[in-house]
Design a protein around this motif. Structure first.
Motif, mmCIF file in Angstrom:
data_model
loop_
_atom_site.group_PDB
_atom_site.id
_atom_site.type_symbol
_atom_site.label_atom_id
_atom_site.label_comp_id
_atom_site.label_asym_id
_atom_site.label_seq_id
_atom_site.Cartn_x
_atom_site.Cartn_y
_atom_site.Cartn_z
ATOM 1 N N TYR A 235 0.951 -1.203 0.140
ATOM 2 C CA TYR A 235 0.034 -0.028 -0.025
ATOM 3 C C TYR A 235 0.788 1.262 0.030
ATOM 4 O O TYR A 235 2.034 1.210 0.239
ATOM 5 C CB TYR A 235 -0.664 0.078 1.368
ATOM 6 C CG TYR A 235 -1.994 -0.976 1.151
ATOM 7 C CD1 TYR A 235 -3.034 -0.785 0.898
ATOM 8 C CD2 TYR A 235 -1.810 -2.397 2.136
ATOM 9 C CE1 TYR A 235 -4.154 -1.885 0.875
ATOM 10 C CE2 TYR A 235 -2.693 -3.309 2.184
ATOM 11 C CZ TYR A 235 -3.905 -2.969 1.650
ATOM 12 O OH TYR A 235 -4.751 -4.009 1.414
ATOM 13 N N LEU A 236 0.339 2.417 -0.382
ATOM 14 C CA LEU A 236 0.953 3.804 -0.166
ATOM 15 C C LEU A 236 2.184 3.666 -0.873
ATOM 16 O O LEU A 236 3.354 4.082 -0.272
ATOM 17 C CB LEU A 236 0.917 4.103 1.531
ATOM 18 C CG LEU A 236 -0.297 3.843 2.346
ATOM 19 C CD1 LEU A 236 0.172 3.857 3.741
ATOM 20 C CD2 LEU A 236 -1.374 4.646 1.931
ATOM 21 N N ASP A 237 2.068 3.512 -2.127
ATOM 22 C CA ASP A 237 3.339 3.620 -3.051
ATOM 23 C C ASP A 237 4.471 2.537 -2.362
ATOM 24 O O ASP A 237 5.683 2.916 -2.293
ATOM 25 C CB ASP A 237 4.090 4.995 -2.986
ATOM 26 C CG ASP A 237 3.090 6.001 -3.718
ATOM 27 O OD1 ASP A 237 2.424 5.383 -4.800
ATOM 28 O OD2 ASP A 237 3.113 7.100 -3.451
ATOM 29 N N GLY A 238 4.057 1.455 -1.841
ATOM 30 C CA GLY A 238 5.287 0.430 -1.379
ATOM 31 C C GLY A 238 5.785 0.827 -0.153
ATOM 32 O O GLY A 238 6.649 0.177 0.380
ATOM 33 N N LYS A 239 5.118 1.915 0.765
ATOM 34 C CA LYS A 239 5.621 2.230 1.959
ATOM 35 C C LYS A 239 5.229 1.393 2.821
ATOM 36 O O LYS A 239 5.684 1.359 4.238
ATOM 37 C CB LYS A 239 5.552 3.670 2.401
ATOM 38 C CG LYS A 239 6.094 4.830 1.298
ATOM 39 C CD LYS A 239 6.133 5.954 2.051
ATOM 40 C CE LYS A 239 6.526 7.258 1.023
ATOM 41 N NZ LYS A 239 5.718 7.337 -0.213
ATOM 42 N N GLU B 30 -1.537 5.661 6.987
ATOM 43 C CA GLU B 30 -1.549 6.557 5.842
ATOM 44 C C GLU B 30 -1.745 7.989 6.484
ATOM 45 O O GLU B 30 -0.961 8.776 6.061
ATOM 46 C CB GLU B 30 -3.019 6.373 4.881
ATOM 47 C CG GLU B 30 -2.724 7.401 3.802
ATOM 48 C CD GLU B 30 -3.982 7.060 2.869
ATOM 49 O OE1 GLU B 30 -4.992 6.423 3.143
ATOM 50 O OE2 GLU B 30 -3.955 7.684 1.684
ATOM 51 N N ARG C 185 12.160 -5.385 -3.561
ATOM 52 C CA ARG C 185 10.561 -5.881 -3.933
ATOM 53 C C ARG C 185 11.020 -7.036 -5.136
ATOM 54 O O ARG C 185 10.150 -7.991 -4.755
ATOM 55 C CB ARG C 185 10.022 -4.778 -4.558
ATOM 56 C CG ARG C 185 9.370 -4.018 -3.967
ATOM 57 C CD ARG C 185 8.031 -4.469 -3.094
ATOM 58 N NE ARG C 185 6.803 -4.332 -4.039
ATOM 59 C CZ ARG C 185 5.974 -3.548 -4.278
ATOM 60 N NH1 ARG C 185 6.209 -2.182 -3.787
ATOM 61 N NH2 ARG C 185 5.443 -3.688 -5.195
#
Lengths: 316, 316
Positions: free
Chosen positions: A210-214, A310, B194
């Motif tokens: 999620y959240l750009d991979g963060k 988030e 990743r």
């Protein structure tokens, strides 16, 4: 008690000694017990080791040849036990009659008549090693094996920030005294049960970013645990997997529990405060590792936690 | 050349020095180069490091502040290079003009004018550390960081059987001289790309057990590599996964290659001879780690190799 010499003095004066390990025993509490048992036996004393829970099979080699004689203890020493509650079912029998506690936990809550606590030690086994020297003895191969085991299991084989140059040097000395380092490390770190492999496969399959991979989320479902036949020990450390991924600031592990409960473990990278996020759900913990519990289905828990993350990332 | 003092003498007498690392560079060849560069710079010499392949991002910190001046080299030293072929594309330029090779590989094939090879060293960085002392210097924090990195990357953070008490003690000294052990280990061992995670997921999904769980096979397909965007570095160590599983005596990795080739890596537990099994397919290697190559589809290769393993296990 300021000096370890005092602990040595107490032990030298004692006989019929019971050594206590903490419940859910790990390599350090068991290595400490096994090494101290062997040293005290060499001094001719009658000794036995006790632990509320069974010794996990992987640590069985520490206790080869160790006997468990029946006797009324005259002296009780606990090793690596930070709080009498951690004696588990032995708390009732021994909790208020521990003569000496040897420990390295900064969070140690005094419960023994006397204690030696050194939180700079990466493992209680480091203290036991010094104690054995103060008992006038060189560690033999069995003691060295036990002490090496405690040092490496409490430091992730010297990887973690608690490992000090002293830890490294003591491990080196234990190798010279007969600890088979490669074999111990193979058993501790390079061996996985089939059930563990199945669980890794299941959580890898469940991983969502999620959240750009963060943020990365994994799930430990009741169904996967049942299907793999995993025991608690097989689940150890799974929660640290998501945070290891490049770019992930918050790793989330959702563990499905009976009765509709979902346990959440958070692992974060700087500067994200895991305890603050879990605090919103009535949980808590440390700044980089915290947990909470939600009465919710996994999907709902995931949505709620990711949404809180988030928010937290937005405030950075 | 018997003595490391001779290597120190050669370096002290030289200037305009090029330091060569091996292709597909790892932490030891890069740590050796970075530490030696910094020591020679402190002696006022003009130095640059060269490697046929780019320095992987994860090792970038070793080269902070390191410059790459243009000059005609008067002296060429290779570090951790076991064979001139391993210079890769630099073999043509430098292969026949290396003045000094410093290495720890037992398989070292002489190619330099003089060499210092000590196969008891767990890492070439251990030799470099001693060499820096012979150059009359104490390692500074940057050198200590580089040396620590080489020692831990070549020993799996001191887990493998090549790590000696000297390795542990040298690592301890490097911590005292400024190596941030926990941070280095986090970067080296606790960080996954990743793409790496995707590859682990793919190979875990592909895992098949044979022969009552004594044999486990994983597959690295072209499609999975392409889909994950994995580079070679992301595939490192995958072949060791199946053997880690309890009960597995033979771990097999099948790697699909262009042109219908299937590369096979075998990892075994005692007493299974990996080299003997691979030998049946024209390959070879060590007793516990060997490889071979088949011109066959993955399914056919898997059948053939598992059948050979079945034979081998029957003979035990």
């Amino acid at each position: 008690m300021a000096k370890l010499a005092r602990a040595a003095e107490l032990l030298r004066a004692a006989d019929h000694i019971v050594i206590l390990s903490h419940r859910s025993p790990d390599g350090d509490t068991l290595g400490s017990a096994a090494a101290l048992y062997r040293a005290l036996r060499k001094l001719g004393k009658t000794v036995r080791c006790e632990c509320a829970d069974a010794v996990p099979k992987k640590y069985g080699y520490l206790f080869a040849g160790i006997e468990s004689p029946e006797f009324d203890p005259e002296f009780v020493v606990s090793v690596d036990v930070a709080d009498r509650k951690l004696l588990g079912t032995l708390n009732e029998t021994y909790g208020d009659r521990v003569d000496l506690a040897v420990d390295h936990h900064a969070s140690h809550v005094d419960f023994a008549r006397e204690q030696y606590v050194d939180s700079r030690a990466a493992a209680t086994c480091e203290i036991i090693c010094d104690l054995i020297a103060l008992l006038g003895m060189d560690a033999d191969a069995d003691m060295a094996t036990a002490i090496y085991t405690g040092i490496v299991t409490d430091t992730g084989c010297l990887r973690y920030s608690n490992a000090t140059p002293k830890s490294y040097r003591m491990a080196a000395s234990m190798m010279e005294r007969g600890a088979d380092a490669a074999e111990i490390n193979r058993r501790m770190f390079e061996t996985k049960t089939r059930a563990r492999v199945e669980m890794e496969r299941a959580v890898m399959d469940s991983m969502t970013f999620y959240l750009d991979g963060k943020c990365a989320v994994i799930r430990i479902t009741e169904e996967a645990v049942a299907r793999s036949g995993a025991e608690e020990g097989d689940l150890e450390g799974l929660a640290s997997l998501p945070r290891q991924i490049e770019g992930v600031l918050v790793g989330v592990t959702l563990r499905e529990r009976p009765g509709g409960e979902c346990k959440v473990s958070l692992r974060t990278q700087a500067p994200v405060d895991a305890a603050a996020i879990c605090g919103e759900f009535g949980g808590g913990g440390h700044i980089r590792a915290a947990g909470c519990s939600l009465m919710a289905a996994l999907d709902d828990a995931e949505r709620a936690v990711v949404s809180a993350i988030e928010e937290a990332l937005r405030d950075l």
